[in-house]
Design an enzyme around this catalytic site. Sequence first.
Site, PDB file in Angstrom:
ATOM      1  N   ASP A   1      51.802  83.823  35.866  1.00  0.00           N
ATOM      2  CA  ASP A   1      52.434  84.868  36.405  1.00  0.00           C
ATOM      3  C   ASP A   1      51.793  85.078  37.856  1.00  0.00           C
ATOM      4  O   ASP A   1      50.657  84.988  37.997  1.00  0.00           O
ATOM      5  CB  ASP A   1      52.583  86.383  35.909  1.00  0.00           C
ATOM      6  CG  ASP A   1      53.218  87.347  36.637  1.00  0.00           C
ATOM      7  OD1 ASP A   1      54.646  87.313  36.225  1.00  0.00           O
ATOM      8  OD2 ASP A   1      52.848  88.126  37.179  1.00  0.00           O
TER       9      ASP A   1
HETATM   10  N1  LIG Z   1      57.989  76.409  45.000  1.00  0.00           N
HETATM   11  C1  LIG Z   1      57.478  77.510  45.144  1.00  0.00           C
HETATM   12  N2  LIG Z   1      57.248  78.663  44.453  1.00  0.00           N
HETATM   13  C2  LIG Z   1      56.512  79.661  44.684  1.00  0.00           C
HETATM   14  C3  LIG Z   1      55.762  79.597  45.660  1.00  0.00           C
HETATM   15  N3  LIG Z   1      55.066  80.895  45.684  1.00  0.00           N
HETATM   16  C4  LIG Z   1      55.379  81.503  44.631  1.00  0.00           C
HETATM   17  N4  LIG Z   1      56.321  80.716  43.858  1.00  0.00           N
HETATM   18  C5  LIG Z   1      57.023  81.072  42.796  1.00  0.00           C
HETATM   19  C6  LIG Z   1      56.403  80.722  41.224  1.00  0.00           C
HETATM   20  C7  LIG Z   1      57.064  81.250  40.345  1.00  0.00           C
HETATM   21  O1  LIG Z   1      58.093  80.796  40.020  1.00  0.00           O
HETATM   22  C8  LIG Z   1      57.451  82.547  41.172  1.00  0.00           C
HETATM   23  C9  LIG Z   1      56.689  83.913  40.823  1.00  0.00           C
HETATM   24  O2  LIG Z   1      57.313  84.561  39.893  1.00  0.00           O
HETATM   25  P1  LIG Z   1      56.955  84.974  38.035  1.00  0.00           P
HETATM   26  O3  LIG Z   1      55.430  84.734  38.303  1.00  0.00           O
HETATM   27  O4  LIG Z   1      57.768  86.036  38.030  1.00  0.00           O
HETATM   28  O5  LIG Z   1      57.566  83.466  37.626  1.00  0.00           O
HETATM   29  P2  LIG Z   1      59.006  83.113  37.413  1.00  0.00           P
HETATM   30  O6  LIG Z   1      59.748  84.360  37.123  1.00  0.00           O
HETATM   31  O7  LIG Z   1      59.561  82.119  38.205  1.00  0.00           O
HETATM   32  O8  LIG Z   1      58.771  82.240  35.895  1.00  0.00           O
HETATM   33  P3  LIG Z   1      58.509  82.753  34.489  1.00  0.00           P
HETATM   34  O9  LIG Z   1      58.216  84.407  34.524  1.00  0.00           O
HETATM   35  O10 LIG Z   1      57.090  82.153  34.492  1.00  0.00           O
HETATM   36  O11 LIG Z   1      59.434  82.357  33.608  1.00  0.00           O
HETATM   37  O12 LIG Z   1      57.421  82.326  42.485  1.00  0.00           O
HETATM   38  C10 LIG Z   1      55.731  78.796  46.528  1.00  0.00           C
HETATM   39  O13 LIG Z   1      55.176  78.510  47.639  1.00  0.00           O
HETATM   40  N5  LIG Z   1      56.723  77.515  46.436  1.00  0.00           N
END
Ligand SMILES: Nc1nc2c(ncn2[C@H]2C[C@H](O)[C@@H](COP(=O)(O)OP(=O)(O)OP(=O)(O)O)O2)c(=O)[nH]1
Length: 199
Positions: free
Chosen positions: A76
């Site tokens: 996260d």
């Molecule tokens: N491509 C990219 N993604 C980034 C960057 N900084 C943050 N992120 C993304 C990574 C994660 O997918 C998202 C953070 O949101 P979360 O931790 O809630 O994860 P997310 O909802 O995407 O997936 P998950 O909860 O693990 O199923 O932000 C960046 O510089 N480049």
Amino acid sequence: MTSSAPLVLASKSTSRSAMLKGAGVPFETVPASVDERAIEAELGQAPPGEVALALAKAKALAGARAHPQRLVLGSDSLVTCAGRRFDKPASREQAASHLAWFSGRRIELHSAAALARDGVILWSGGEVARLTVRDLSPDFIEAYLDLEWPAVSHCVGVFRIEGPGVQLFSHIAGDHFTVLGMPLLPVLGALRSLGELPG
Ligand SMILES: Nc1nc2c(ncn2[C@H]2C[C@H](O)[C@@H](COP(=O)(O)OP(=O)(O)OP(=O)(O)O)O2)c(=O)[nH]1
């Protein structure tokens, strides 16, 4: 001795799967469904690093429940800036308001990860990166979002550092992978210590 079945990445994050793929770690992706907002509400004013760690653990445990005997990785990331905490933007307008708040300030990007198997957290860890945001004019913010919306709707902090997001910053302190969304180096160390990767 590595287990026969590959690591389960309990994440829909393309950034996290790209990191593991690039590192040559065998894995399969099965997003975990946890109520992140409910967990955040329970934790109230806990320090942001603790919130990110709790969410990473919850995702790993949820994935482990769905995949008995498998090693599961949850992760996260969240951003804090001038006393406020930010998750991914829900709309272009919200993205613009996040960026306006970040302008001229320093944001802290907390990324955490956890490994679980059969209901037990075997490892967890987190890191923080500190990014100094330039003064962003309203015109710049709109032009930036013309380029990067809706791609950055998946990104906490409203940026992809590997893309035009780098234009937001005058200085970055911290590990690149932490900025991308997962403390990859400690995750690799934990996988080695668990015998999931060759030492
Ligand atoms: N491509 C990219 N993604 C980034 C960057 N900084 C943050 N992120 C993304 C990574 C994660 O997918 C998202 C953070 O949101 P979360 O931790 O809630 O994860 P997310 O909802 O995407 O997936 P998950 O909860 O693990 O199923 O932000 C960046 O510089 N480049």
